[in-house]
Design an enzyme around this catalytic site. Structure first.
Site, PDB file in Angstrom:
ATOM      1  N   ASN A  14     -20.347  34.602 -16.720  1.00  0.00           N
ATOM      2  CA  ASN A  14     -19.909  34.131 -18.031  1.00  0.00           C
ATOM      3  C   ASN A  14     -19.724  35.325 -18.960  1.00  0.00           C
ATOM      4  O   ASN A  14     -20.008  36.467 -18.575  1.00  0.00           O
ATOM      5  CB  ASN A  14     -20.981  33.210 -18.645  1.00  0.00           C
ATOM      6  N   HIS A  42     -15.863  24.204 -16.677  1.00  0.00           N
ATOM      7  CA  HIS A  42     -14.879  25.284 -16.554  1.00  0.00           C
ATOM      8  C   HIS A  42     -13.517  24.751 -16.099  1.00  0.00           C
ATOM      9  O   HIS A  42     -12.832  25.375 -15.291  1.00  0.00           O
ATOM     10  CB  HIS A  42     -15.373  26.368 -15.574  1.00  0.00           C
ATOM     11  N   TYR A  55     -21.767  25.300  -5.964  1.00  0.00           N
ATOM     12  CA  TYR A  55     -20.376  25.720  -6.155  1.00  0.00           C
ATOM     13  C   TYR A  55     -19.563  25.549  -4.874  1.00  0.00           C
ATOM     14  O   TYR A  55     -18.410  25.109  -4.906  1.00  0.00           O
ATOM     15  CB  TYR A  55     -20.317  27.165  -6.657  1.00  0.00           C
TER      16      TYR A  55
END
Ligand code: NDP
Length: 506
Positions: free
Chosen positions: A144, A71, A354
């Site tokens: 997404n 990303h 993350y």
């Protein structure tokens, strides 16, 4: 909102006359007289003392931060989430508290496989990561434009991403790698079918749906838990590019998604998404024909219909791409009371992964960067580290403490226990059902008189420097360990135990 950086010189020196603009300064704010290299003679070499030039060159060398491994190429905008339907029977999350309630949000769209310079209009999944700045903390929903994913086991995630990136020798995208992996992982078939369907190449970010994809838990004010999936349905309609159209778009404009989103918002054509949830009870989960926490599966709409909760509108462009979009840090671990994780293995892994990537990319204080900073007060005992802004001042930095006014947990926000088969998942109190006194007492009783005296003198010497109420609390513990232990320390602290006990007995 104007960017404070661009207006930072409003109170600084201003050039007069027709120019009437702020005076150029160094990073430490000193006005610059001449912006030319300092040299020994007009043709001479540079001088080390030209710190103005050195500062500019050194900062330039450090302008880039590590790009996201996945990303990397993205576009972002601020917006508003408005509740349109009451779902408080499912969740106590403050964001959903009442119909009409508005919460500021930031949405970053992205492509997945390409690097930061990749073209937008490529066949690829699109990232759809939303940060809601709620009054009970930031809630990040990192999804997404597809409701499912290629793998269900986090062990395969990094390997899958390698297959989407470049061959280690040729530095080319490699169909051998991609299909070698996919052909051994039939769980990827669902997402592969979506990727190569017409929706695999969106026309713009405004024309895609978003999905939280993972299963989350919703917890209501009675502590009841249901499982949930989040959906964002574009109000602009789905629009895709056929392969020949995409090739033409990329030929003309590699930044087609960024341009489309930025220009639409700039001219007041604010994109909107209808936000919905699907809800599944534990009983339904137990009876579901597939594992409901498997990220490669959807929950069929017919069995788990979409329930509208609100609308998300994007209505403000960032004023600085690097500060606000590149430094935006989304992590599924940013959860808020009323919204929690599920047994989804991929979600469980992403809860760590993350947050970890932002520690690497942006540093330990990434949550203090304005785009990431909660709009509600942050009160904790996490401190210091690189680039800390010192927002905690002189507040205490340890827990537990007995300092008046220091932040404390509130059981109102505790999640209910979670039953996983026969095992209960909960935050168990580590201070109950433990004997903390017998073994220190056994040790004390092994010491001879002189050793006991040295021990208690050392303790009294330092304990005597603490607050009186702290001394008394600690003294009680020494008494519980061994009365002699307590009495010796009390005497050295000047505490008259016998009169205190007599007073207590009266
Ligand atoms: P439904 O007929 O109730 O739903 C079909 C869904 O498919 C709709 O949400 C529709 O989105 C979406 N869709 C249509 N074309 C595509 C495409 N090319 N790529 C991805 N999604 C598309 O059936 P089910 O709920 O039983 O789902 C059947 C299949 O639809 C799933 O296996 C999945 O592949 C796909 N899907 C299902 C979703 C779900 O949450 N159940 C969500 C998204 C896709 P829209 O209404 O926006 O046009």
């Amino acid at each position: 909102m104007k960017n404070s950086q661009t207006n930072g010189h409003a109170n600084g020196p201003t050039r007069g006359g027709a120019e009437n603009c702020p005076v150029l300064t160094t990073a430490n704010g000193a006005p610059i007289g001449v912006q030319q290299a300092l040299t020994a003679g007009p043709r001479g070499p540079l001088l080390m003392q030209d710190v103005q030039l050195l500062e500019q060159m050194q900062h330039f060398n450090r302008e880039r931060i590590p790009e996201r491994v996945v990303h990397a190429k993205g576009s972002g905008a601020y917006g508003t989430f408005t509740v349109t339907n009451d779902v408080t029977k499912h969740t106590r999350a403050a964001i959903f508290a009442k119909v009409g309630k508005k919460t500021e949000a930031f949405l970053r769209f992205s492509t997945v496989a390409g690097e930061r310079g990749a073209a937008d209009a490529e066949r690829d999944v699109r990232g759809f990561a939303v940060k809601f700045y709620t009054e009970e903390g930031n809630w990040d929903l990192v999804g997404n434009n597809t409701p499912v994913f290629f793998v269900r086991d986090p062990y395969k995630f990094q390997n899958f991403i390698h297959t989407q990136k470049r061959n280690p020798q040729t530095n080319l995208r490699d169909m051998d790698m991609q299909w070698d992996f996919w052909s051994q992982c039939p769980e990827s078939l669902h997402q592969v079918t979506i990727l190569f369907s017409d929706r695999g190449c969106p026309a713009s970010y405004r024309h895609i749906n978003g999905y939280g994809s993972h299963t989350y838990s919703l917890i209501n004010s009675s502590g009841e838990r249901v499982w949930c999936k989040f959906h964002f349905k574009t109000r602009q309609g789905i629009k895709n590019l056929m392969d020949d159209q995409a090739a033409r778009v990329i030929g003309d404009d590699r930044e087609s998604h960024q341009r489309d989103l930025f220009n639409a918002i700039a001219k007041g054509d604010f994109p909107k998404w209808r936000v919905c949830i699907q809800v599944m009870t534990q009983k339904q989960a137990d009876g579901f024909r597939w594992n409901p926490f498997d990220l490669t599966k959807v929950w069929p709409h017919k069995e788990f219909p979409l329930i509208e909760v609100g609308e998300l509108e994007l209505n403000r462009n960032p004023s600085n791409y690097h500060a606000e979009v590149e430094q935006a840090a989304f992590k599924p671990s940013s959860l808020v009371p009323g919204i929690g994780p599920s047994p989804d293995k991929m979600l469980q892994a992403r809860l760590m992964s993350y947050a970890d990537t932002h520690l690497h990319r942006l540093g330990v204080n990434h949550h203090q960067i304005p785009v990431n900073k909660p709009r509600c007060p942050v009160m904790n005992y996490i401190r210091d580290g690189q680039s800390t802004l010192g927002e905690y001042g002189s507040a205490p930095n340890y827990w537990p403490n007995t300092i008046p006014g220091a932040p404390k947990p509130d059981p109102v926000f505790a999640d209910p226990a979670w039953k996983l088969g026969e095992t209960i998942v909960d935050r168990f109190d580590s201070t109950v059902d433990h004997d903390d006194y017998t073994q220190p007492g056994n040790l004390y009783r092994m010491f001879d008189d002189a050793h006991r005296d040295r021990l208690t003198s050392r303790i009294a010497g330092v304990l005597g420097q603490a607050r009186k109420d702290v001394q008394m609390r600690q003294l009680c513990h020494f008494f519980r360990v061994d009365e002699d232990y307590g009495r010796r320390i009390a005497k050295k602290l000047g505490v008259d135990v016998d009169s205190m006990m007599a007073a207590g007995a009266r």
